[in-house]
Design a protein around this motif. Structure first.
Motif, mmCIF file in Angstrom:
data_model
loop_
_atom_site.group_PDB
_atom_site.id
_atom_site.type_symbol
_atom_site.label_atom_id
_atom_site.label_comp_id
_atom_site.label_asym_id
_atom_site.label_seq_id
_atom_site.Cartn_x
_atom_site.Cartn_y
_atom_site.Cartn_z
ATOM 1 N N ARG A 9 -8.664 -57.260 4.422
ATOM 2 C CA ARG A 9 -8.249 -58.251 3.423
ATOM 3 C C ARG A 9 -9.452 -58.790 2.651
ATOM 4 O O ARG A 9 -10.571 -58.875 3.170
ATOM 5 C CB ARG A 9 -7.535 -59.418 4.077
ATOM 6 N N VAL A 10 -9.185 -59.192 1.409
ATOM 7 C CA VAL A 10 -10.212 -59.755 0.530
ATOM 8 C C VAL A 10 -9.624 -60.995 -0.129
ATOM 9 O O VAL A 10 -8.476 -60.984 -0.572
ATOM 10 C CB VAL A 10 -10.626 -58.728 -0.555
ATOM 11 N N VAL A 11 -10.394 -62.078 -0.206
ATOM 12 C CA VAL A 11 -9.957 -63.303 -0.864
ATOM 13 C C VAL A 11 -10.542 -63.320 -2.272
ATOM 14 O O VAL A 11 -11.749 -63.172 -2.448
ATOM 15 C CB VAL A 11 -10.397 -64.566 -0.085
ATOM 16 N N LEU A 12 -9.670 -63.503 -3.271
ATOM 17 C CA LEU A 12 -10.069 -63.486 -4.677
ATOM 18 C C LEU A 12 -9.760 -64.810 -5.353
ATOM 19 O O LEU A 12 -8.774 -65.469 -5.018
ATOM 20 C CB LEU A 12 -9.305 -62.381 -5.425
ATOM 21 N N LYS A 13 -10.598 -65.161 -6.310
ATOM 22 C CA LYS A 13 -10.345 -66.329 -7.157
ATOM 23 C C LYS A 13 -10.237 -65.809 -8.583
ATOM 24 O O LYS A 13 -11.184 -65.219 -9.111
ATOM 25 C CB LYS A 13 -11.464 -67.352 -7.054
ATOM 26 N N LYS A 34 -0.376 -63.252 -15.728
ATOM 27 C CA LYS A 34 -1.169 -63.443 -14.527
ATOM 28 C C LYS A 34 -2.469 -62.664 -14.699
ATOM 29 O O LYS A 34 -2.444 -61.490 -15.053
ATOM 30 C CB LYS A 34 -0.389 -62.917 -13.324
ATOM 31 N N PRO A 35 -3.622 -63.300 -14.483
ATOM 32 C CA PRO A 35 -4.889 -62.587 -14.661
ATOM 33 C C PRO A 35 -5.053 -61.479 -13.635
ATOM 34 O O PRO A 35 -4.603 -61.585 -12.505
ATOM 35 C CB PRO A 35 -5.939 -63.673 -14.472
ATOM 36 N N GLN A 36 -5.709 -60.405 -14.051
ATOM 37 C CA GLN A 36 -5.982 -59.298 -13.152
ATOM 38 C C GLN A 36 -7.466 -59.228 -12.806
ATOM 39 O O GLN A 36 -7.867 -58.397 -12.025
ATOM 40 C CB GLN A 36 -5.537 -57.984 -13.789
ATOM 41 N N TYR A 37 -8.269 -60.077 -13.419
ATOM 42 C CA TYR A 37 -9.699 -60.136 -13.132
ATOM 43 C C TYR A 37 -9.939 -61.267 -12.147
ATOM 44 O O TYR A 37 -9.351 -62.330 -12.267
ATOM 45 C CB TYR A 37 -10.509 -60.413 -14.404
ATOM 46 N N ALA A 38 -10.807 -61.028 -11.178
ATOM 47 C CA ALA A 38 -11.092 -62.066 -10.186
ATOM 48 C C ALA A 38 -12.497 -61.893 -9.631
ATOM 49 O O ALA A 38 -13.128 -60.854 -9.809
ATOM 50 C CB ALA A 38 -10.078 -61.992 -9.057
ATOM 51 N N ILE A 39 -12.949 -62.938 -8.954
ATOM 52 C CA ILE A 39 -14.239 -62.914 -8.276
ATOM 53 C C ILE A 39 -13.964 -62.900 -6.770
ATOM 54 O O ILE A 39 -13.111 -63.644 -6.284
ATOM 55 C CB ILE A 39 -15.083 -64.144 -8.655
ATOM 56 N N VAL A 40 -14.683 -62.054 -6.049
ATOM 57 C CA VAL A 40 -14.509 -61.951 -4.602
ATOM 58 C C VAL A 40 -15.138 -63.174 -3.938
ATOM 59 O O VAL A 40 -16.315 -63.462 -4.133
ATOM 60 C CB VAL A 40 -15.143 -60.652 -4.060
ATOM 61 N N ILE A 41 -14.342 -63.910 -3.172
ATOM 62 C CA ILE A 41 -14.795 -65.124 -2.492
ATOM 63 C C ILE A 41 -15.158 -64.834 -1.039
ATOM 64 O O ILE A 41 -16.117 -65.368 -0.503
ATOM 65 C CB ILE A 41 -13.697 -66.214 -2.541
ATOM 66 N N LYS A 75 -3.076 -71.957 -1.884
ATOM 67 C CA LYS A 75 -3.845 -73.038 -2.494
ATOM 68 C C LYS A 75 -4.604 -73.742 -1.372
ATOM 69 O O LYS A 75 -3.995 -74.287 -0.452
ATOM 70 C CB LYS A 75 -2.923 -74.007 -3.222
ATOM 71 N N ILE A 76 -5.932 -73.700 -1.440
ATOM 72 C CA ILE A 76 -6.779 -74.295 -0.415
ATOM 73 C C ILE A 76 -7.808 -75.192 -1.098
ATOM 74 O O ILE A 76 -8.531 -74.744 -1.985
ATOM 75 C CB ILE A 76 -7.487 -73.209 0.420
ATOM 76 N N ASP A 77 -7.866 -76.438 -0.675
ATOM 77 C CA ASP A 77 -8.793 -77.424 -1.241
ATOM 78 C C ASP A 77 -8.694 -77.486 -2.762
ATOM 79 O O ASP A 77 -9.703 -77.564 -3.462
ATOM 80 C CB ASP A 77 -10.237 -77.118 -0.826
ATOM 81 N N GLY A 78 -7.483 -77.388 -3.299
ATOM 82 C CA GLY A 78 -7.276 -77.491 -4.743
ATOM 83 C C GLY A 78 -7.565 -76.218 -5.518
ATOM 84 O O GLY A 78 -7.399 -76.185 -6.727
ATOM 85 N N GLN A 79 -8.000 -75.155 -4.848
ATOM 86 C CA GLN A 79 -8.277 -73.887 -5.513
ATOM 87 C C GLN A 79 -7.138 -72.916 -5.255
ATOM 88 O O GLN A 79 -6.656 -72.805 -4.125
ATOM 89 C CB GLN A 79 -9.563 -73.256 -4.971
ATOM 90 N N GLU A 80 -6.718 -72.223 -6.302
ATOM 91 C CA GLU A 80 -5.697 -71.202 -6.133
ATOM 92 C C GLU A 80 -6.383 -69.874 -5.854
ATOM 93 O O GLU A 80 -7.166 -69.393 -6.665
ATOM 94 C CB GLU A 80 -4.822 -71.122 -7.376
#
Length: 94
Positions: A9-13, A34-41, A75-80
């Motif tokens: 699994r990978v978490v993305l923002k 829905k955006p398809q671009y994200a940054i790996v968190i 949604k964690i700490d206000g971040q989706e």
């Protein structure tokens, strides 16, 4: 709070989507896709998943393109954030 994904699994923002089109048309909130671009968190450890050895190819901080309707949104700490399998990531943007 930190999120530590398991397996492959990978978490993305998601990155911000432009508010206007190239022709100058302003998009409303409901018209945006829905955006398809994200940054790996965060990245899981990989290992044996579904009987196959999985080597993690993405790293924290990379920009990626992922499948449009994949993953689980949380949604964690206000971040989706979106949690996806590495196989749902289509490309790394350099």
């Amino acid at each position: 709070m930190t999120v530590k994904p398991l397996g492959d699994r990978v978490v993305l923002k998601a990155t911000e989507v432009e508010e206007t089109t190239k022709s100058g048309i302003v998009l409303t909130g409901t018209a945006k896709e829905k955006p398809q671009y994200a940054i790996v968190i965060a990245v899981g450890p990989g290992g044996v998943v579904d009987g196959k050895e999985v080597k993690m190819e993405v790293e924290i901080g990379q920009k990626v393109i992922y499948s449009k309707y994949s993953g689980t949104e949380v949604k964690i700490d206000g971040q989706e954030l979106t949690i996806v399998r590495q196989s749902d990531i289509l490309a790394i943007v350099e």
